[in-house]
Design a protein around this motif. Structure first.
Motif, PDB file in Angstrom:
ATOM      1  N   PHE A  37       1.033  -0.945  -0.140  1.00 62.15           N
ATOM      2  CA  PHE A  37      -0.151   0.444   0.090  1.00 62.15           C
ATOM      3  C   PHE A  37       0.236   1.723  -0.291  1.00 62.15           C
ATOM      4  CE2 PHE A  37      -1.959  -3.519   1.965  1.00 62.15           C
ATOM      5  CZ  PHE A  37      -3.037  -3.339   1.284  1.00 62.15           C
ATOM      6  N   ALA A  38       2.250   1.067  -0.829  1.00 64.80           N
ATOM      7  CA  ALA A  38       2.497   2.753  -0.721  1.00 64.80           C
ATOM      8  C   ALA A  38       3.645   2.566  -1.698  1.00 64.80           C
ATOM      9  CB  ALA A  38       3.575   2.839  -0.255  1.00 64.80           C
ATOM     10  N   GLU A  39       4.229   3.551  -2.946  1.00 66.32           N
ATOM     11  CA  GLU A  39       5.292   3.814  -4.107  1.00 66.32           C
ATOM     12  C   GLU A  39       5.750   2.881  -3.707  1.00 66.32           C
ATOM     13  OE1 GLU A  39       6.886   7.006  -7.046  1.00 66.32           O
ATOM     14  OE2 GLU A  39       5.157   7.694  -5.470  1.00 66.32           O
ATOM     15  N   GLY A  40       6.734   1.754  -4.702  1.00 63.92           N
ATOM     16  CA  GLY A  40       7.435   1.155  -4.766  1.00 63.92           C
ATOM     17  C   GLY A  40       7.582  -0.278  -4.154  1.00 63.92           C
ATOM     18  N   LEU A  41       6.460  -0.246  -3.913  1.00 62.74           N
ATOM     19  CA  LEU A  41       6.284  -1.835  -3.412  1.00 62.74           C
ATOM     20  C   LEU A  41       5.856  -2.695  -4.104  1.00 62.74           C
ATOM     21  CD1 LEU A  41       5.082  -0.853   0.517  1.00 62.74           C
ATOM     22  CD2 LEU A  41       6.982  -1.997  -0.409  1.00 62.74           C
ATOM     23  N   ASP A  42       5.201  -2.543  -4.879  1.00 64.28           N
ATOM     24  CA  ASP A  42       4.292  -3.484  -6.105  1.00 64.28           C
ATOM     25  C   ASP A  42       5.126  -4.568  -6.117  1.00 64.28           C
ATOM     26  OD1 ASP A  42       4.484  -0.547  -6.539  1.00 64.28           O
ATOM     27  OD2 ASP A  42       2.353  -1.274  -8.141  1.00 64.28           O
ATOM     28  N   SER A  43       6.888  -4.918  -6.378  1.00 62.44           N
ATOM     29  CA  SER A  43       7.584  -5.906  -6.752  1.00 62.44           C
ATOM     30  C   SER A  43       7.307  -6.836  -5.566  1.00 62.44           C
ATOM     31  CB  SER A  43       8.831  -5.300  -7.027  1.00 62.44           C
ATOM     32  OG  SER A  43       9.659  -4.894  -6.045  1.00 62.44           O
ATOM     33  N   PHE A  44       6.922  -6.334  -4.333  1.00 66.06           N
ATOM     34  CA  PHE A  44       7.379  -6.922  -3.404  1.00 66.06           C
ATOM     35  C   PHE A  44       5.790  -8.294  -2.929  1.00 66.06           C
ATOM     36  CE2 PHE A  44       9.944  -3.748  -2.155  1.00 66.06           C
ATOM     37  CZ  PHE A  44      11.618  -3.985  -2.051  1.00 66.06           C
ATOM     38  N   LEU A  45       4.683  -7.944  -3.627  1.00 68.84           N
ATOM     39  CA  LEU A  45       3.929  -8.885  -3.226  1.00 68.84           C
ATOM     40  C   LEU A  45       3.443 -10.103  -3.830  1.00 68.84           C
ATOM     41  CD1 LEU A  45       0.451  -8.147  -2.673  1.00 68.84           C
ATOM     42  CD2 LEU A  45      -0.181  -8.119  -5.194  1.00 68.84           C
ATOM     43  N   GLY A  46       3.321 -10.935  -3.096  1.00 66.79           N
ATOM     44  CA  GLY A  46       3.057 -11.787  -2.655  1.00 66.79           C
ATOM     45  C   GLY A  46       4.838 -13.001  -2.260  1.00 66.79           C
ATOM     46  N   LYS A  47       5.900 -12.124  -2.375  1.00 65.72           N
ATOM     47  CA  LYS A  47       6.971 -12.786  -2.021  1.00 65.72           C
ATOM     48  C   LYS A  47       7.065 -13.475  -0.241  1.00 65.72           C
ATOM     49  CE  LYS A  47       8.395 -11.530  -6.067  1.00 65.72           C
ATOM     50  NZ  LYS A  47       7.390 -12.274  -6.855  1.00 65.72           N
ATOM     51  N   GLN A  48       7.968 -13.869   0.083  1.00 66.50           N
ATOM     52  CA  GLN A  48       8.754 -14.637   1.057  1.00 66.50           C
ATOM     53  C   GLN A  48       9.498 -13.249   1.953  1.00 66.50           C
ATOM     54  OE1 GLN A  48       9.666 -18.587   1.392  1.00 66.50           O
ATOM     55  NE2 GLN A  48      10.883 -18.068   3.226  1.00 66.50           N
ATOM     56  N   ILE A  49       9.435 -13.404   3.267  1.00 68.20           N
ATOM     57  CA  ILE A  49      10.210 -12.142   3.946  1.00 68.20           C
ATOM     58  C   ILE A  49      11.830 -13.123   3.948  1.00 68.20           C
ATOM     59  CG2 ILE A  49      10.715 -10.725   5.758  1.00 68.20           C
ATOM     60  CD1 ILE A  49       7.617 -10.295   5.811  1.00 68.20           C
ATOM     61  N   ASP A  50      12.498 -12.862   3.314  1.00 72.76           N
ATOM     62  CA  ASP A  50      13.867 -13.126   3.551  1.00 72.76           C
ATOM     63  C   ASP A  50      15.282 -12.042   3.454  1.00 72.76           C
ATOM     64  OD1 ASP A  50      14.271 -13.049   1.011  1.00 72.76           O
ATOM     65  OD2 ASP A  50      13.554 -14.455   0.087  1.00 72.76           O
ATOM     66  N   SER A  51      16.173 -12.844   3.582  1.00 71.14           N
ATOM     67  CA  SER A  51      17.189 -11.583   3.838  1.00 71.14           C
ATOM     68  C   SER A  51      17.099 -10.314   2.455  1.00 71.14           C
ATOM     69  CB  SER A  51      18.712 -12.470   3.562  1.00 71.14           C
ATOM     70  OG  SER A  51      18.632 -13.270   4.988  1.00 71.14           O
ATOM     71  N   LYS A  52      17.255 -11.231   0.745  1.00 65.95           N
ATOM     72  CA  LYS A  52      17.134 -10.091  -0.422  1.00 65.95           C
ATOM     73  C   LYS A  52      15.817  -9.612  -0.074  1.00 65.95           C
ATOM     74  CE  LYS A  52      16.401 -11.037  -5.382  1.00 65.95           C
ATOM     75  NZ  LYS A  52      17.148 -11.184  -5.764  1.00 65.95           N
ATOM     76  N   CYS A  53      14.853  -9.614   0.230  1.00 69.50           N
ATOM     77  CA  CYS A  53      13.084  -8.497   0.886  1.00 69.50           C
ATOM     78  C   CYS A  53      13.747  -7.793   1.930  1.00 69.50           C
ATOM     79  CB  CYS A  53      12.334  -9.440   1.274  1.00 69.50           C
ATOM     80  SG  CYS A  53      10.575  -8.781   1.684  1.00 69.50           S
ATOM     81  N   ILE A  54      14.104  -8.593   3.298  1.00 65.37           N
ATOM     82  CA  ILE A  54      14.717  -7.316   4.024  1.00 65.37           C
ATOM     83  C   ILE A  54      15.288  -6.281   3.272  1.00 65.37           C
ATOM     84  CG2 ILE A  54      16.059  -6.808   6.069  1.00 65.37           C
ATOM     85  CD1 ILE A  54      15.133  -9.738   7.078  1.00 65.37           C
ATOM     86  N   THR A  55      16.715  -6.422   2.567  1.00 69.00           N
ATOM     87  CA  THR A  55      17.708  -6.263   2.389  1.00 69.00           C
ATOM     88  C   THR A  55      17.251  -4.613   1.291  1.00 69.00           C
ATOM     89  OG1 THR A  55      19.291  -7.339   2.141  1.00 69.00           O
ATOM     90  CG2 THR A  55      19.766  -5.285   0.662  1.00 69.00           C
ATOM     91  N   HIS A  56      16.172  -4.954   0.891  1.00 68.04           N
ATOM     92  CA  HIS A  56      15.334  -4.358  -0.368  1.00 68.04           C
ATOM     93  C   HIS A  56      14.289  -3.165   0.375  1.00 68.04           C
ATOM     94  CE1 HIS A  56      16.931  -7.275  -3.420  1.00 68.04           C
ATOM     95  NE2 HIS A  56      17.096  -6.412  -4.107  1.00 68.04           N
ATOM     96  N   LEU A  57      13.463  -3.919   1.611  1.00 67.24           N
ATOM     97  CA  LEU A  57      12.738  -3.082   2.525  1.00 67.24           C
ATOM     98  C   LEU A  57      13.681  -1.880   2.833  1.00 67.24           C
ATOM     99  CD1 LEU A  57      10.109  -6.070   3.489  1.00 67.24           C
ATOM    100  CD2 LEU A  57       9.232  -3.868   2.004  1.00 67.24           C
TER     101      LEU A  57
END
Length: 157
Positions: free
Chosen positions: A79-99
């Motif tokens: 629900f914010a600009e820039g987060l579209d690519s995270f939808l459905g993704k597992q929270i892992d180390s790579k995801c945390i780095t990007h967030l």
């Protein structure tokens, strides 16, 4: 996004006290003063204790703890600009780095405390079984989206 009101939360906590004899509430509030105060007020009115163990902890470190604790969670709503690519993704180390990088760049809350993301837990150490998503879809609009779990089953670990 399903809408709820604080009246619903008040009712649910009151119902839990009456039906199940709860003596308090543990929240997941980290930075939202508004949310923390609302829950604390509901608890005070119902004469329940309120505990906020995550209050003011570092959000990126909390996400790392989720991964280190073997909690499998996916991002079910953005629900914010820039987060579209995270939808459905597992929270892992790579995801945390990007967030974390996006949080520094745009000022969003890395752990979604401001409502930027919603998560769904599929597995954790205390679960006897895990959830397996067998059918899903996505609903997207400008800078928002939902990962809709259409079908899932509980399976052995």
């Amino acid at each position: 996004r399903q809408k709820f009101t604080w009246k619903d939360v008040d009712w649910a906590i009151q119902e839990a006290k009456e039906k199940h004899g709860i003596e308090g509430v543990v929240t997941g509030a980290v930075r939202s003063t508004y949310q923390a105060i609302r829950i604390q007020k509901i608890c005070a009115d119902l004469k329940l204790w309120c505990f906020n163990p995550l209050w003011l902890l570092d959000q990126v470190e909390l996400l790392k703890e989720v991964v280190n604790s073997k909690i499998v969670a996916i991002i079910g709503g953005v629900f914010a600009e820039g987060l579209d690519s995270f939808l459905g993704k597992q929270i892992d180390s790579k995801c945390i780095t990007h967030l974390a990088a996006l949080a520094k760049k745009s000022g969003i809350n890395a752990a979604g405390e401001g409502g930027e993301i919603e998560t769904t837990v599929l597995d954790a150490k205390l679960f006897k079984k895990k959830i397996k998503i067998t059918r899903s879809s996505e609903k997207r609009e400008v800078h928002t989206g939902l990962f809709v779990i259409e079908e899932a089953k509980v399976v052995a670990k």
